[in-house]
Design an enzyme around this catalytic site. Sequence first.
Site, short mmCIF file in Angstrom:
data_model
loop_
_atom_site.label_atom_id
_atom_site.label_comp_id
_atom_site.label_asym_id
_atom_site.label_seq_id
_atom_site.Cartn_x
_atom_site.Cartn_y
_atom_site.Cartn_z
N GLU A 91 -8.51 -7.78 18.42
CA GLU A 91 -7.16 -8.09 18.00
C GLU A 91 -6.44 -6.89 17.41
O GLU A 91 -7.04 -6.03 16.77
CB GLU A 91 -7.19 -9.22 16.96
CG GLU A 91 -7.58 -10.53 17.62
CD GLU A 91 -7.64 -11.70 16.65
OE1 GLU A 91 -7.39 -12.82 17.09
OE2 GLU A 91 -7.93 -11.48 15.47
N CYS A 118 -16.13 -10.83 4.63
CA CYS A 118 -15.33 -10.41 5.79
C CYS A 118 -15.73 -11.21 7.03
O CYS A 118 -16.91 -11.26 7.39
CB CYS A 118 -15.54 -8.92 6.04
SG CYS A 118 -14.82 -8.34 7.58
N GLY A 164 -13.92 -3.94 12.69
CA GLY A 164 -14.85 -2.81 12.81
C GLY A 164 -14.71 -1.76 11.74
O GLY A 164 -13.72 -1.70 11.01
N GLU A 165 -15.73 -0.92 11.66
CA GLU A 165 -15.74 0.20 10.72
C GLU A 165 -15.41 1.46 11.53
O GLU A 165 -16.24 1.94 12.31
CB GLU A 165 -17.11 0.30 10.04
CG GLU A 165 -17.39 1.60 9.33
CD GLU A 165 -16.34 2.01 8.29
OE1 GLU A 165 -15.99 1.19 7.43
OE2 GLU A 165 -15.89 3.17 8.35
N SER A 196 -9.29 3.32 7.30
CA SER A 196 -9.88 2.56 6.21
C SER A 196 -11.38 2.51 6.41
O SER A 196 -11.86 2.14 7.48
CB SER A 196 -9.30 1.13 6.21
OG SER A 196 -9.96 0.34 5.24
N HIS A 220 -13.55 -2.52 -3.75
CA HIS A 220 -13.87 -3.93 -3.97
C HIS A 220 -14.75 -4.25 -5.16
O HIS A 220 -15.02 -5.44 -5.41
CB HIS A 220 -14.54 -4.55 -2.72
CG HIS A 220 -13.75 -4.45 -1.47
ND1 HIS A 220 -12.39 -4.58 -1.44
CD2 HIS A 220 -14.12 -4.22 -0.18
CE1 HIS A 220 -11.96 -4.44 -0.19
NE2 HIS A 220 -12.98 -4.21 0.59
N ASN A 295 -8.59 -13.53 1.81
CA ASN A 295 -8.14 -14.47 2.85
C ASN A 295 -9.32 -15.32 3.29
O ASN A 295 -10.26 -14.81 3.87
CB ASN A 295 -7.59 -13.70 4.06
CG ASN A 295 -6.24 -13.10 3.73
OD1 ASN A 295 -5.33 -13.80 3.31
ND2 ASN A 295 -6.12 -11.80 3.89
N1 SAH Z 1 -14.13 -1.63 8.13
C1 SAH Z 1 -13.06 -1.04 7.43
C2 SAH Z 1 -11.69 -1.43 7.93
C3 SAH Z 1 -11.43 -2.86 8.36
S1 SAH Z 1 -11.15 -4.10 7.18
C4 SAH Z 1 -13.16 -1.32 5.97
O1 SAH Z 1 -13.97 -2.15 5.57
O2 SAH Z 1 -12.46 -0.67 5.20
C5 SAH Z 1 -9.61 -3.79 6.35
C6 SAH Z 1 -9.64 -4.29 4.89
O3 SAH Z 1 -9.68 -5.73 4.82
C7 SAH Z 1 -10.87 -3.79 4.14
O4 SAH Z 1 -10.51 -3.34 2.86
C8 SAH Z 1 -11.70 -5.06 4.06
O5 SAH Z 1 -12.64 -4.99 3.05
C9 SAH Z 1 -10.64 -6.11 3.86
N2 SAH Z 1 -11.11 -7.48 4.11
C10 SAH Z 1 -12.12 -7.90 4.88
N3 SAH Z 1 -12.23 -9.24 4.84
C11 SAH Z 1 -11.27 -9.70 4.02
C12 SAH Z 1 -10.86 -10.99 3.60
N4 SAH Z 1 -11.46 -12.09 4.04
N5 SAH Z 1 -9.81 -11.08 2.76
C13 SAH Z 1 -9.17 -9.97 2.35
N6 SAH Z 1 -9.50 -8.72 2.72
C14 SAH Z 1 -10.54 -8.57 3.55
FE1 SF4 Z 2 -15.60 -6.12 7.50
FE2 SF4 Z 2 -14.92 -3.55 7.09
FE3 SF4 Z 2 -17.14 -4.60 5.94
FE4 SF4 Z 2 -17.07 -4.20 8.58
S1 SF4 Z 2 -16.99 -2.64 7.00
S2 SF4 Z 2 -17.86 -6.00 7.54
S3 SF4 Z 2 -14.92 -4.66 9.05
S4 SF4 Z 2 -14.98 -5.20 5.58
#
Ligand code: SAH
Ligand code: SF4
Length: 364
Positions: A91, A118, A164-165, A196, A220, A295
């Site tokens: 997406e 996540c 993804g990361e 990110s 976090h 979320n």
């Molecule tokens: N993998 C990378 C980028 C993708 S996620 C990372 O973790 O940074 C983008 C952001 O959304 C990250 O800060 C992640 O921790 C946050 N995120 C993931 N799941 C979430 C959720 N359920 N509610 C709010 N933020 C969330």
């Molecule tokens: Fe989700 Fe980012 Fe953690 Fe991967 S690294 S599990 S995308 S928050």
Amino acid sequence: MKTNLLDFNLPQLTDHFAAMGEKPFRAKQIMRWMHQMGEADFDAMTDIAKSLRAKLHDCAIVGVPDLMVSQESEDGTRKWLLDVGTGNGVETVFIPEDDRGTLCISSQVGCALECTFCSTGRQGFNRNLSTAEIIGQLWWANKAMGVTPKNERVVSNVVMMGMGEPLANFDNVVSALQIMLDDHGYGLSRRRVTVSTSGMVPQMDRLKEACPVALAVSLHASNDRIRDEIVPLNKKYPLKELMAACQRYLVKAPRDFITFEYVMLDGVNDRPEHARELIALVRDVPCKFNLIPFNPFPNSGYERSSNNAIRNFREILQEAGFIVTVRKTRGDDIDAACGQLAGQVQDKTRRQEKWIRIAEEKDQ
Ligand code: SAH
Ligand code: SF4
């Protein structure tokens, strides 16, 4: 097999053309056709010699992923699901604001890092996206929104915050970033392209050399105990190392601060003492905070912090002199919020089953 020209940044495309006996300016021309005009058909590239077009037909394609679903939210947020083969979909989300348009791009099908809050992490990992599949998301967004070089720029900012990361798919992400920044590609400003990361320390060091763009770090937590729990990668790269990597990154970064993302989880990391601990933790790193109200998704086991808790947390950081934003939830009606990008993941790790089992056990 034909070569997908969307997989190449400009130096790679130039080398590819050199190997075909073609001049370097051809690579620039083709880049502009593919990325600025959104053209995937060699026959439409009218200023390219017919003989070269015929050659390209034989050995190359401009291969963008197929569009599966396109959705638009009441608030103007748009979401596209792209087919990346064998039952997988990723997406991409576009968020229009008054002064900018931000595209949120995915870098992997699923994610291997298992952050507990996540939804992508819960789905397991399938594979890395290719450069063409990453840049194809920007290509599609421009196409779907009717962008041409004569239009105003609709996508002014890109954030690698989808599924993804990004730093776990380093080479393909860097090539895609280079195409975003290239004047013959999308010509975006380095300051307006943000990676990110959940804190892959060695790759943060590599990124600052290979392609320094703005950096957001998913912090976090204010201490290693909580972070080990919710971002398991912390066990490998604990907070002290992460903070030092942020300082090193800033030496080369296009912006003079790191953005720390902080998901607000009720009762987990949202208390005043956590805010105070956080202030001490980031003491030596010029930074801003972006608080993300959690979320929810089914069986997450977490709840979003109350508005009160978020307000208190923000005030404590602000009083200590930090710039703090609280992320607005956009595109609620189309599940386009942060951490809700589910896509379609054929899970190779069978992690989904594990989480469903845990949720069932909890229910009993
Ligand atoms: N993998 C990378 C980028 C993708 S996620 C990372 O973790 O940074 C983008 C952001 O959304 C990250 O800060 C992640 O921790 C946050 N995120 C993931 N799941 C979430 C959720 N359920 N509610 C709010 N933020 C969330
Ligand atoms: Fe989700 Fe980012 Fe953690 Fe991967 S690294 S599990 S995308 S928050």
